[in-house]
Each structure stands twice: as C-alpha cells, then as structure tokens.
Scaffold this motif. Structure first.
Motif, PDB file in Angstrom:
ATOM      1  N   GLU A  19       0.830  -1.206   0.000  1.00 21.19           N
ATOM      2  CA  GLU A  19       0.000   0.000   0.000  1.00 21.19           C
ATOM      3  C   GLU A  19       0.864   1.255   0.000  1.00 21.19           C
ATOM      4  OE1 GLU A  19      -4.006  -1.496   2.385  1.00 21.19           O
ATOM      5  OE2 GLU A  19      -2.205  -0.914   3.519  1.00 21.19           O
ATOM      6  N   PHE A  20       1.917   1.244   0.778  1.00 22.16           N
ATOM      7  CA  PHE A  20       2.807   2.409   0.842  1.00 22.16           C
ATOM      8  C   PHE A  20       3.482   2.662  -0.503  1.00 22.16           C
ATOM      9  CE2 PHE A  20       7.010   4.280   1.665  1.00 22.16           C
ATOM     10  CZ  PHE A  20       6.630   5.438   2.335  1.00 22.16           C
ATOM     11  N   ASP A  21       3.973   1.605  -1.129  1.00 26.41           N
ATOM     12  CA  ASP A  21       4.658   1.755  -2.419  1.00 26.41           C
ATOM     13  C   ASP A  21       3.720   2.261  -3.513  1.00 26.41           C
ATOM     14  OD1 ASP A  21       7.011   0.909  -1.294  1.00 26.41           O
ATOM     15  OD2 ASP A  21       6.867  -1.153  -2.037  1.00 26.41           O
ATOM     16  N   TRP A  29       5.573  10.868   1.608  1.00 29.11           N
ATOM     17  CA  TRP A  29       6.251  11.777   2.517  1.00 29.11           C
ATOM     18  C   TRP A  29       5.345  12.216   3.653  1.00 29.11           C
ATOM     19  CZ3 TRP A  29      11.097  12.209   3.370  1.00 29.11           C
ATOM     20  CH2 TRP A  29      12.014  11.939   2.353  1.00 29.11           C
ATOM     21  N   LEU A  30       4.060  12.401   3.365  1.00 23.50           N
ATOM     22  CA  LEU A  30       3.114  12.748   4.421  1.00 23.50           C
ATOM     23  C   LEU A  30       3.024  11.623   5.443  1.00 23.50           C
ATOM     24  CD1 LEU A  30       1.130  14.896   5.388  1.00 23.50           C
ATOM     25  CD2 LEU A  30      -0.648  13.791   4.022  1.00 23.50           C
ATOM     26  N   GLU A  31       2.984  10.373   4.969  1.00 22.29           N
ATOM     27  CA  GLU A  31       2.960   9.230   5.874  1.00 22.29           C
ATOM     28  C   GLU A  31       4.230   9.172   6.717  1.00 22.29           C
ATOM     29  OE1 GLU A  31       0.974   5.970   7.569  1.00 22.29           O
ATOM     30  OE2 GLU A  31       0.261   7.451   6.120  1.00 22.29           O
ATOM     31  N   ILE A  79       5.982  11.717   7.675  1.00 19.74           N
ATOM     32  CA  ILE A  79       5.853  12.756   8.702  1.00 19.74           C
ATOM     33  C   ILE A  79       4.926  12.284   9.812  1.00 19.74           C
ATOM     34  CG2 ILE A  79       5.016  15.094   9.171  1.00 19.74           C
ATOM     35  CD1 ILE A  79       5.859  15.799   6.284  1.00 19.74           C
ATOM     36  N   TYR A  80       3.769  11.721   9.442  1.00 19.10           N
ATOM     37  CA  TYR A  80       2.830  11.236  10.445  1.00 19.10           C
ATOM     38  C   TYR A  80       3.501  10.304  11.440  1.00 19.10           C
ATOM     39  CZ  TYR A  80      -1.225  12.809   7.635  1.00 19.10           C
ATOM     40  OH  TYR A  80      -2.149  13.544   6.957  1.00 19.10           O
ATOM     41  N   ARG A  81       4.317   9.375  10.928  1.00 25.65           N
ATOM     42  CA  ARG A  81       4.885   8.312  11.765  1.00 25.65           C
ATOM     43  C   ARG A  81       6.331   8.594  12.169  1.00 25.65           C
ATOM     44  NH1 ARG A  81       1.788   3.999  12.754  1.00 25.65           N
ATOM     45  NH2 ARG A  81      -0.176   3.901  11.605  1.00 25.65           N
ATOM     46  N   SER A  82       6.715   9.842  12.134  1.00 26.61           N
ATOM     47  CA  SER A  82       8.063  10.228  12.540  1.00 26.61           C
ATOM     48  C   SER A  82       8.192  10.399  14.047  1.00 26.61           C
ATOM     49  CB  SER A  82       8.458  11.538  11.859  1.00 26.61           C
ATOM     50  OG  SER A  82       7.627  12.605  12.335  1.00 26.61           O
ATOM     51  N   GLY A  83       7.048  10.482  14.730  1.00 27.31           N
ATOM     52  CA  GLY A  83       7.041  10.846  16.143  1.00 27.31           C
ATOM     53  C   GLY A  83       6.737  12.318  16.338  1.00 27.31           C
ATOM     54  N   TRP A  84       6.906  13.116  15.279  1.00 24.46           N
ATOM     55  CA  TRP A  84       6.650  14.558  15.352  1.00 24.46           C
ATOM     56  C   TRP A  84       5.331  14.941  14.671  1.00 24.46           C
ATOM     57  CZ3 TRP A  84       9.900  17.114  18.425  1.00 24.46           C
ATOM     58  CH2 TRP A  84      11.173  16.577  18.640  1.00 24.46           C
ATOM     59  N   GLY A  85       4.594  13.959  14.172  1.00 23.04           N
ATOM     60  CA  GLY A  85       3.440  14.270  13.342  1.00 23.04           C
ATOM     61  C   GLY A  85       2.046  14.093  13.908  1.00 23.04           C
ATOM     62  N   ASP A 140       9.763  -1.349   8.986  1.00 28.02           N
ATOM     63  CA  ASP A 140      10.106   0.011   8.600  1.00 28.02           C
ATOM     64  C   ASP A 140       9.541   0.289   7.213  1.00 28.02           C
ATOM     65  OD1 ASP A 140      11.794  -1.298   6.815  1.00 28.02           O
ATOM     66  OD2 ASP A 140      13.608  -0.888   7.982  1.00 28.02           O
ATOM     67  N   PHE A 141       9.854   1.437   6.644  1.00 25.61           N
ATOM     68  CA  PHE A 141       9.285   1.789   5.339  1.00 25.61           C
ATOM     69  C   PHE A 141       9.885   0.962   4.189  1.00 25.61           C
ATOM     70  CE2 PHE A 141       8.078   5.892   7.438  1.00 25.61           C
ATOM     71  CZ  PHE A 141       6.714   5.778   7.223  1.00 25.61           C
ATOM     72  N   GLN A 142      10.957   0.253   4.476  1.00 21.66           N
ATOM     73  CA  GLN A 142      11.527  -0.645   3.472  1.00 21.66           C
ATOM     74  C   GLN A 142      10.955  -2.060   3.574  1.00 21.66           C
ATOM     75  OE1 GLN A 142      13.615   1.663   5.231  1.00 21.66           O
ATOM     76  NE2 GLN A 142      13.174   2.876   3.391  1.00 21.66           N
ATOM     77  N   GLY A 143      10.059  -2.263   4.546  1.00 20.21           N
ATOM     78  CA  GLY A 143       9.451  -3.575   4.710  1.00 20.21           C
ATOM     79  C   GLY A 143      10.257  -4.530   5.567  1.00 20.21           C
TER      80      GLY A 143
END
Length: 391
Positions: A171-173, A181-183, A185-191, A377-380
């Motif tokens: 889904e992310f890919d 990039w929005l995702e 930011i959301y899951r960065s801890g700061w979002g 992680d975002f790389q799976g």
C-alpha cells in the motif's frame, strides 16, 4: 490511505462481533474466574466475564460529572482571558498552550458523555458532551459514530478501524510520492498534530465527504454547522478583543485560537497513537483471527506517566479498562484498570512512558506486515518479533 467507508457493513459486522460468543475466546468456568486471577498461559474467559470484574465500578454520579465539566470550562475560560490580558507574547503563548491542554481535558469529558458513561442520564450526557466538545470543534454525532461504532467495535481491525491504521509495504509503495512523505511525517514521532488535524478532524469530522462517512444524517450536518459557527465566533471574539485593547489582531488570533487548537490536535493525536501503537500491539486483517485475539485486551496500552500526568488527563491512559467496559466513567477508570491487571497478570500491555520509548516506537512501527504479523520500517524490514497467530 483510503480504507473503505467507516460505516460500510457496520450493521453485519456489529452482529458478528457482539452476537457470536464462539469466536472470541475459549471460556473457563465462571465460578473460578470471579475471584481468581487468570494464569498467563490459560485461555482468556469470555468478555462478559472480564467485564463482570469491573462492572461494580461503572456507577455514574451526576454531581461529580457536572462539577468536573464546570471546573474545566472555568479554567479554559480563564486562560482565554489570559491570552488577552497579558501583553507579553510569551505569557500569551503559555496561556494558549495551557488552554489547548484544557481543550483536551474537556474533550475527554465529552468522550465519556458520548459513551453514555459520564452521568446516568442519556439526554444530559448528550447535552454535556456537546458542551464539552465545543472548544475542540468536534461534531458530537460524527464522533459518536466514528468512535463508538467503528473504533470500539473493531479496534485494530484493518479496513474498518481507521484510527492510525498502518499501511502495508504494498500500500505504501502504491502511494504517490507526496503522500508517502506525508505518511513519513505522520509516523516520525513529530506528526500527531498534523495527522489528527488532517486525517481525523478535517477529513472525517468537518463536513466529511461520502468516501469517509458512508451515511448521511441531518444530525451530522447540523452538528457541523454548529461547530463552524462556534469556530467563527471564537475567532471573532479574539479579533474584537484585540481591537478593544489596542493589540495586534494577528497576534491575538494566533495565541488565542491557533495555538490552543493546534496544541489540542497534537495532544489528541499523540493520545490515540500511543493507545494502540506499540511493538507488542498487533493489527489484524482477518475478522475471525482478530476476534480470537481478544482485541479489547490485546490491542490497547496502559501508558503510565510520572508526576500524576495521567490523572491530569482524566485517566484516559488507563485505556484497557475503557475498552473492556465503556460504561466505566473516567473518575473510576484507575480502579477498574487496577482490577483488570490483578485478574489478568501478564496479559495487559503496561508501558512506562519516556520520550526515548516513544521515539523508538515511532522508529519501529512504520508499516505492518499482516502475513508475518509484525511491524516493519518503510523498506518492509521487520522491526518487531512476530505476534501470535490466531488463524
């Protein structure tokens, strides 16, 4: 992140969830469960049995409820006055931040009222709930459906529960680059503030499109109009106060409206994130396996804070007890959580809060692999151990 509409199939899903006892957990003779803790390796009893342990704590008190609401509203109003009365920008800022925190406290009261757990009176709960949710600009009826029906009915069930629902690698890919990039930011801890402001309030609370709210009711529209009028009146009051006192309109609107509203969004975004995101918390994409996992216990986190911060947030972090029995009022949640943890040793996720833990969780919990039953992680690449299989 477009899950199917929140209400799609809600009726049959509710029937499946509440009407079928066989898929939830194996039952143990209730006589042995009334007073004896359940050993860590033993099957969990039925939800009705677990609820029976804290049912005596569900007594609601009208006087206490009204007093808490009046107190929190009085503090919020005083802080709003402070954003006008103080001339120094830093004093205005402190008042604005504190007001944002009070919006969060008031919202928690409204959340309880929406569950009909605040007072014994249904009509009074609806009235108090709308009053409590005014500063957060939350339409009461939309929150009631999205939270009570969808989130509580199907906590951490992918495709139904939309609150901080993790994407898969596939889904992310498939997302456009800007949305990836929005995702991030959301899951960065700061979002959390950005996530709640966009994904929850703007898309699902403020006149939501049909893609986000499958049903249309006049009540939804009128509640939306109501909070819009309140928001405009709030901004108008800040403009008028600035003009009457000879202050900067931009500064007053920023400190008296923008700062409190953004802080509230950061607060609620953080709270709902840590309630159900944890390396030990599992998400599901299969309803039967999800039901067997006793999600009312296994998908929630009891986050412990130092310095009585949990009490300042009306004990909303004693969250397992709230999911087991929504009728327990906020002023009894601490006792209910303690009872559950006594009866279910080793079963409830208890986490001592630290910023190190929080950002480590944000680093590890980016995407979810439903086949391997782990966070990635975002790389799976897996970042947690595989969760138990309930298939």
């Amino acid at each position: 992140m477009h899950a199917r509409p929140a209400l799609a199939g809600a009726a049959d899903l509710l029937t499946a969830f509440f009407g079928s006892d066989s898929v939830m957990t194996q039952e143990v003779p209730s006589a042995t469960l009334a007073t004896q803790p359940i050993p860590p390796g033993a099957p969990l009893p039925h939800r009705k049995v677990i609820r029976s342990w804290i049912t005596p704590l569900s007594e609601r008190r009208t006087a206490v409820a009204v007093m808490l609401l009046v107190l929190d509203w009085a503090i919020f109003a005083a802080l709003m006055v402070g954003t006008v009365a103080f001339e120094a920008w830093w004093a205005k800022l402190l008042c604005g931040i504190a007001a944002g925190f009070m919006i969060g406290r008031l919202f928690i009261i409204g959340h309880d009222a929406c569950h009909q757990s605040y007072t014994p009176h249904r009509g009074l709960n609806k009235l108090l709930g709308r009053i409590a949710m005014l500063p957060s600009l939350t339409p009461y009826s939309l929150w009631e459906v999205g939270h009570n029906v969808v989130h509580h009915g199907y906590t951490n069930l992918k495709g139904v529960d939309f609150v901080w629902a993790p994407l898969t690698k596939q889904e992310f890919d498939a997302l456009p680059r800007w949305r990836q990039w929005l995702e991030r930011i959301y899951r960065s801890g700061w979002g959390p503030a950005l996530y709640y402001l966009i994904e929850m309030w703007w898309l699902r609370m403020f006149f939501p499109r049909k893609a986000y709210m499958g049903a249309r009711r006049p009540e939804f529209i009128w509640d939306g109009v109501f909070v819009l009028v309140v928001g405009l009146a709030w901004i108008g009051a800040m403009v008028a106060a600035a003009l009457m006192t000879g202050q900067s309109v931009a500064l007053q609107v920023t400190m008296g409206f923008v700062v409190p509203f953004l802080f509230w969004n950061a607060m609620i975004g953080f709270v709902v994130y840590v309630h159900h995101t944890h390396p030990a918390v599992q998400w599901h994409d299969d309803k039967i396996a999800w039901a067997k996992a006793a999600p009312f216990v296994s998908t929630t986190v009891h986050l412990e804070f130092p310095w009585k911060i949990g009490a300042l947030m009306h004990h909303i972090m004693e969250h397992t007890a709230h999911h087991v029995d929504m009728s327990v009022p906020l002023y009894r949640l601490k006792q209910a959580q303690k009872r559950l943890e006594e009866m279910l040793p080793g079963r409830i996720i208890i986490q001592r809060f630290s910023w190190r833990w929080y950002f480590d969780t944000a680093r590890r919990c980016k995407l979810y692999d439903f086949t391997r039953r782990c966070w990635t992680d975002f790389q799976g690449r897996p970042t947690t151990d595989p969760a138990p299989s309930y298939a």
